[in-house]
Design a protein around this motif. Sequence first.
Motif, PDB file in Angstrom:
ATOM      1  N   PRO A   1       0.793  -1.230   0.000  1.00  0.00           N
ATOM      2  CA  PRO A   1       0.000   0.000   0.000  1.00  0.00           C
ATOM      3  C   PRO A   1       0.826   1.282   0.000  1.00  0.00           C
ATOM      4  N   ARG A   2       2.089   1.205   0.386  1.00  0.00           N
ATOM      5  CA  ARG A   2       2.921   2.414   0.396  1.00  0.00           C
ATOM      6  C   ARG A   2       3.284   2.879  -1.006  1.00  0.00           C
ATOM      7  N   VAL A   3       3.283   1.979  -2.006  1.00  0.00           N
ATOM      8  CA  VAL A   3       3.667   2.351  -3.366  1.00  0.00           C
ATOM      9  C   VAL A   3       2.660   1.903  -4.426  1.00  0.00           C
ATOM     10  N   ALA A   4       1.599   1.254  -4.026  1.00  0.00           N
ATOM     11  CA  ALA A   4       0.606   0.744  -4.981  1.00  0.00           C
ATOM     12  C   ALA A   4      -0.040   1.892  -5.751  1.00  0.00           C
ATOM     13  N   PRO A   5      -0.466   1.625  -6.984  1.00  0.00           N
ATOM     14  CA  PRO A   5      -1.211   2.650  -7.719  1.00  0.00           C
ATOM     15  C   PRO A   5      -2.436   3.076  -6.908  1.00  0.00           C
ATOM     16  N   THR A   6      -2.800   4.315  -7.015  1.00  0.00           N
ATOM     17  CA  THR A   6      -3.885   4.877  -6.216  1.00  0.00           C
ATOM     18  C   THR A   6      -5.186   4.102  -6.379  1.00  0.00           C
ATOM     19  N   ASP A   7      -5.480   3.659  -7.604  1.00  0.00           N
ATOM     20  CA  ASP A   7      -6.740   2.946  -7.806  1.00  0.00           C
ATOM     21  C   ASP A   7      -6.742   1.559  -7.169  1.00  0.00           C
ATOM     22  N   PHE A   8      -5.588   1.061  -6.743  1.00  0.00           N
ATOM     23  CA  PHE A   8      -5.517  -0.227  -6.043  1.00  0.00           C
ATOM     24  C   PHE A   8      -5.792  -0.082  -4.554  1.00  0.00           C
ATOM     25  N   LEU A   9      -5.696   1.137  -4.006  1.00  0.00           N
ATOM     26  CA  LEU A   9      -5.836   1.310  -2.566  1.00  0.00           C
ATOM     27  C   LEU A   9      -7.183   0.833  -2.040  1.00  0.00           C
ATOM     28  N   ALA A  10      -8.262   1.151  -2.738  1.00  0.00           N
ATOM     29  CA  ALA A  10      -9.586   0.719  -2.290  1.00  0.00           C
ATOM     30  C   ALA A  10      -9.663  -0.797  -2.268  1.00  0.00           C
TER      31      ALA A  10
ATOM     32  N   ALA B   1      -6.656  12.336   2.005  1.00  0.00           N
ATOM     33  CA  ALA B   1      -5.513  12.475   1.106  1.00  0.00           C
ATOM     34  C   ALA B   1      -4.962  11.078   0.810  1.00  0.00           C
ATOM     35  N   VAL B   2      -4.325  10.915  -0.339  1.00  0.00           N
ATOM     36  CA  VAL B   2      -3.816   9.604  -0.752  1.00  0.00           C
ATOM     37  C   VAL B   2      -2.838   9.040   0.288  1.00  0.00           C
ATOM     38  N   GLU B   3      -1.951   9.874   0.814  1.00  0.00           N
ATOM     39  CA  GLU B   3      -0.974   9.383   1.793  1.00  0.00           C
ATOM     40  C   GLU B   3      -1.660   8.878   3.056  1.00  0.00           C
ATOM     41  N   LEU B   4      -2.745   9.537   3.471  1.00  0.00           N
ATOM     42  CA  LEU B   4      -3.497   9.097   4.642  1.00  0.00           C
ATOM     43  C   LEU B   4      -4.203   7.775   4.354  1.00  0.00           C
ATOM     44  N   ARG B   5      -4.736   7.617   3.148  1.00  0.00           N
ATOM     45  CA  ARG B   5      -5.366   6.348   2.767  1.00  0.00           C
ATOM     46  C   ARG B   5      -4.346   5.217   2.781  1.00  0.00           C
ATOM     47  N   ARG B   6      -3.132   5.491   2.292  1.00  0.00           N
ATOM     48  CA  ARG B   6      -2.070   4.478   2.307  1.00  0.00           C
ATOM     49  C   ARG B   6      -1.736   4.083   3.748  1.00  0.00           C
TER      50      ARG B   6
ATOM     51  N   THR C   1     -10.873  -0.695  22.205  1.00  0.00           N
ATOM     52  CA  THR C   1     -10.104  -0.276  23.373  1.00  0.00           C
ATOM     53  C   THR C   1      -9.848   1.226  23.303  1.00  0.00           C
ATOM     54  N   ARG C   2      -9.458   1.793  24.439  1.00  0.00           N
ATOM     55  CA  ARG C   2      -9.124   3.216  24.459  1.00  0.00           C
ATOM     56  C   ARG C   2      -8.006   3.518  23.471  1.00  0.00           C
ATOM     57  N   ARG C   3      -6.966   2.697  23.526  1.00  0.00           N
ATOM     58  CA  ARG C   3      -5.825   2.928  22.642  1.00  0.00           C
ATOM     59  C   ARG C   3      -6.250   2.891  21.173  1.00  0.00           C
ATOM     60  N   GLY C   4      -7.063   1.910  20.811  1.00  0.00           N
ATOM     61  CA  GLY C   4      -7.513   1.795  19.426  1.00  0.00           C
ATOM     62  C   GLY C   4      -8.308   3.011  18.979  1.00  0.00           C
ATOM     63  N   LEU C   5      -9.145   3.525  19.868  1.00  0.00           N
ATOM     64  CA  LEU C   5      -9.951   4.698  19.531  1.00  0.00           C
ATOM     65  C   LEU C   5      -9.068   5.935  19.367  1.00  0.00           C
ATOM     66  N   VAL C   6      -8.127   6.115  20.280  1.00  0.00           N
ATOM     67  CA  VAL C   6      -7.213   7.263  20.191  1.00  0.00           C
ATOM     68  C   VAL C   6      -6.388   7.192  18.908  1.00  0.00           C
ATOM     69  N   GLU C   7      -5.853   5.999  18.601  1.00  0.00           N
ATOM     70  CA  GLU C   7      -5.050   5.831  17.379  1.00  0.00           C
ATOM     71  C   GLU C   7      -5.879   6.070  16.121  1.00  0.00           C
ATOM     72  N   ALA C   8      -7.105   5.557  16.093  1.00  0.00           N
ATOM     73  CA  ALA C   8      -7.965   5.726  14.913  1.00  0.00           C
ATOM     74  C   ALA C   8      -8.318   7.196  14.696  1.00  0.00           C
ATOM     75  N   LEU C   9      -8.624   7.905  15.769  1.00  0.00           N
ATOM     76  CA  LEU C   9      -8.941   9.327  15.644  1.00  0.00           C
ATOM     77  C   LEU C   9      -7.737  10.126  15.166  1.00  0.00           C
ATOM     78  N   HIS C  10      -6.570   9.772  15.677  1.00  0.00           N
ATOM     79  CA  HIS C  10      -5.366  10.488  15.256  1.00  0.00           C
ATOM     80  C   HIS C  10      -5.047  10.211  13.784  1.00  0.00           C
ATOM     81  N   LEU C  11      -5.167   8.958  13.387  1.00  0.00           N
ATOM     82  CA  LEU C  11      -4.875   8.606  11.998  1.00  0.00           C
ATOM     83  C   LEU C  11      -5.872   9.259  11.037  1.00  0.00           C
ATOM     84  N   ALA C  12      -7.151   9.122  11.331  1.00  0.00           N
ATOM     85  CA  ALA C  12      -8.175   9.577  10.393  1.00  0.00           C
ATOM     86  C   ALA C  12      -8.350  11.086  10.357  1.00  0.00           C
TER      87      ALA C  12
END
Length: 188
Positions: free
Chosen positions: A56-65, A80-85, A100-111
């Motif tokens: 996913p770090r180098v895949a064509p953009t249309d492959f990300l989905a 943004a494409v980099e965030l999707r990757r 979990t708390r950690r999972g929620l915090v990480e997901a909010l930060h990432l997204a």
Amino acid sequence: MSRAAVPGLPSRYPIGEQLPALYADDDFAQRFTAGLDTVLAPVFATLDNLPAHLDPRVAPTDFLAWLASWVGVADDPRWAVELRREAVVRAVELHRWRGTRRGLVEALHLALGVHAEVTGDGGARWSSSAGAELPPEPGAETLVRVWPAREARVDVDRVREIVRAMCPVHTAFRVEVLPAPPADDEGR
């Protein structure tokens, strides 16, 4: 996801060169196979680069989905494409911490690029000693406090969407947006 003919893309394996010598000087056979080469060149290029298509770090953009569907990530085209990757790369880790708390915090930060603090446990209670009295009834609501990190504004509706998706179904929650990080959490 589609791989179509790419004008001017040479084939690494031209069919005309692989024909018997009888057809080497046949203009029609060479033009006909050159047309097939144009159609097959993207197929060969994709197969030759298959490992890159699956990273996913180098895949064509249309492959990300498509890659996101493999690891159970909702691919949001608003990101943004980099965030999707990054979401696809970190999917397994985030699934491990889901609910979990950690999972929620990480997901909010990432997204959303926000910092978060989660308090409350959604109403669960237990005792570590067999036969002991249960602890007092906990609050049945989880409080999620968020504050901006990489963006100046926090989209409350998107925060609620992510919290709803990441919290266990039985959990009630409340979201508060803070203007600045709490004093003891700076640098987090």
